[in-house]
Design an enzyme around this catalytic site. Structure first.
Site, PDB file in Angstrom:
ATOM      1  NE  ARG A   1     -24.411  -6.063   1.214  1.00  0.00           N
ATOM      2  CZ  ARG A   1     -23.714  -5.136   0.559  1.00  0.00           C
ATOM      3  NH1 ARG A   1     -23.967  -4.920  -0.727  1.00  0.00           N
ATOM      4  NH2 ARG A   1     -22.770  -4.454   1.176  1.00  0.00           N
TER       5      ARG A   1
ATOM      6  CE1 TYR B   1       2.216  -3.569  -7.455  1.00  0.00           C
ATOM      7  CE2 TYR B   1       3.539  -1.637  -6.901  1.00  0.00           C
ATOM      8  CZ  TYR B   1       2.308  -2.212  -7.163  1.00  0.00           C
ATOM      9  OH  TYR B   1       1.171  -1.453  -7.130  1.00  0.00           O
TER      10      TYR B   1
ATOM     11  NE  ARG C   1     -21.384  -1.916  -5.411  1.00  0.00           N
ATOM     12  CZ  ARG C   1     -22.644  -1.939  -5.010  1.00  0.00           C
ATOM     13  NH1 ARG C   1     -23.608  -1.527  -5.817  1.00  0.00           N
ATOM     14  NH2 ARG C   1     -22.955  -2.368  -3.798  1.00  0.00           N
TER      15      ARG C   1
ATOM     16  CG  ASP D   1      -2.056   1.021   1.106  1.00  0.00           C
ATOM     17  OD1 ASP D   1      -3.175   0.612   0.743  1.00  0.00           O
ATOM     18  OD2 ASP D   1      -1.822   2.218   1.365  1.00  0.00           O
TER      19      ASP D   1
ATOM     20  CG  HIS E   1     -20.852  -5.717  -6.628  1.00  0.00           C
ATOM     21  ND1 HIS E   1     -21.724  -6.073  -5.622  1.00  0.00           N
ATOM     22  CD2 HIS E   1     -19.922  -4.916  -6.057  1.00  0.00           C
ATOM     23  CE1 HIS E   1     -21.328  -5.515  -4.486  1.00  0.00           C
ATOM     24  NE2 HIS E   1     -20.241  -4.813  -4.730  1.00  0.00           N
TER      25      HIS E   1
ATOM     26  CG  ASP F   1     -24.251  -8.016  -4.938  1.00  0.00           C
ATOM     27  OD1 ASP F   1     -24.703  -6.914  -5.261  1.00  0.00           O
ATOM     28  OD2 ASP F   1     -23.037  -8.310  -5.018  1.00  0.00           O
TER      29      ASP F   1
END
Length: 315
Positions: free
Chosen positions: A155, A69, A92, A38, A179, A152
């Site tokens: 859920r 990397y 999104r 990060d 999604h 999804d």
């Protein structure tokens, strides 16, 4: 890809989703080695130390380090959670150009190392960015997997379980397609122990199925409004996919896979049931869709293809 290699994960992107995924790996003992990359190297340093302090209580040993990397060259799985986050009021698909440019830099760096494993993508819009990674990496389609509608579907299963008073794992129901906002509930095959969920909902209230679908589809917006972002659910979904890969499970999960004629569509990543094993997506399962579901699925594909067009220009 050699199915008998180790279980090394390189996580790129250590935000809320990435760090939640890392914790899930350690907590469940899924990987042998985890390298975290990060831009915020201080947070990586802190998380690596914090996660290493969990290992004594993990089901199995795991080596965790702050990566570069260069760690990608012998990785079995690279999980990308990096990118711009979805903001309140933002869809999104609003993130397409922003995150495609970020991904171009990431994938170029990864492939320079000679990486020859599997990519697992979580960053939104996940279907479109999975397409971008396949194009950028040059890897075969079965080795670029998006998290797709795994969250999804979880859920939807949870919402149905509340009605039937059963465990969510006992619910056989999936969300398909994007999604995102053009997703659809696969009501024609949703069942609990063979009992049709749609019939039960219709008997309860003619609007119950639609209301449950909307509740499922829009769950992310409510969570984002309440606490800024969603991360636990997708992190557990990523961990489940990782386990299916490393255990060579041949498990059927609703991930984002690349269609080449399946469901009558070509050239697009979207959420569908697929068999996941050590080589990635072994095959896409073509489930029967009723006429209404076919129309909704076609619409979802059209939406995604519309957002892929700018990617081809960027790449």
């Amino acid at each position: 890809m050699n199915k008998f290699k180790g279980n090394k994960v390189v996580l790129i992107g250590n935000g809320m989703v990435g760090s939640s995924y890392a914790f899930s790996l350690v907590n469940q003992g899924i990987a042998d080695e985890l390298s975290i990359i990060d831009l915020d190297t201080n947070k990586v340093k802190g998380d690596v130390a914090d996660l290493n302090h969990c290992v004594a209580y993990s089901p199995s040993p795991i080596r965790i380090n702050a990566g570069t990397y260069e760690d990608c060259k012998d990785a079995d799985l690279i999980v990308i959670c990096a990118g711009a986050a979805q903001k309140p009021g933002e869809t999104r698909l609003d993130l397409v150009a922003k995150n495609t440019n970020i991904f171009k830099g990431i994938v170029d760096e990864v492939m320079k190392t000679g990486f020859d494993g599997i990519f697992l993508i979580a960053t939104n819009p996940v279907d479109v960015l999975s397409y971008a990674v396949m194009k950028l990496s040059g890897l075969p389609k079965e080795r670029v997997i998006g998290s797709g509608t795994i969250l999804d579907s979880a859920r939807l299963q949870y919402n149905i379980s509340e009605i039937f008073n059963v465990a969510p794992s006992s619910v056989d129901a999936n969300m398909l397609g994007e999604h995102g906002d053009s997703s659809l509930a696969h009501w024609s095959h949703a069942n609990v122990a063979g009992k049709s969920v749609k019939e039960v909902l219709d008997n309860k209230d003619p609007n119950a199925a639609e209301e449950m679908f909307v509740k499922t589809r829009d769950a992310a917006y409510e969570i984002i409004e309440a606490k800024g972002s969603t991360y636990y659910g997708v992190a557990m979904g990523l961990a489940r996919i990782t386990k299916a890969i490393f255990s060579d499970e041949n498990a059927v999960l609703t991930v984002s896979g690349y269609l080449e004629g399946e469901y009558g569509h070509d050239g697009v990543y979207t959420g569908i049931p697929a068999v996941i094993n050590r080589n990635g997506i072994r095959e896409i399962i073509e489930v029967a869709l009723d006429e209404d579901e076919q129309k909704k699925f076609a619409h979802s594909v059209d939406v995604l293809k519309g957002f892929q067009a700018p990617i081809d220009e960027i790449l």
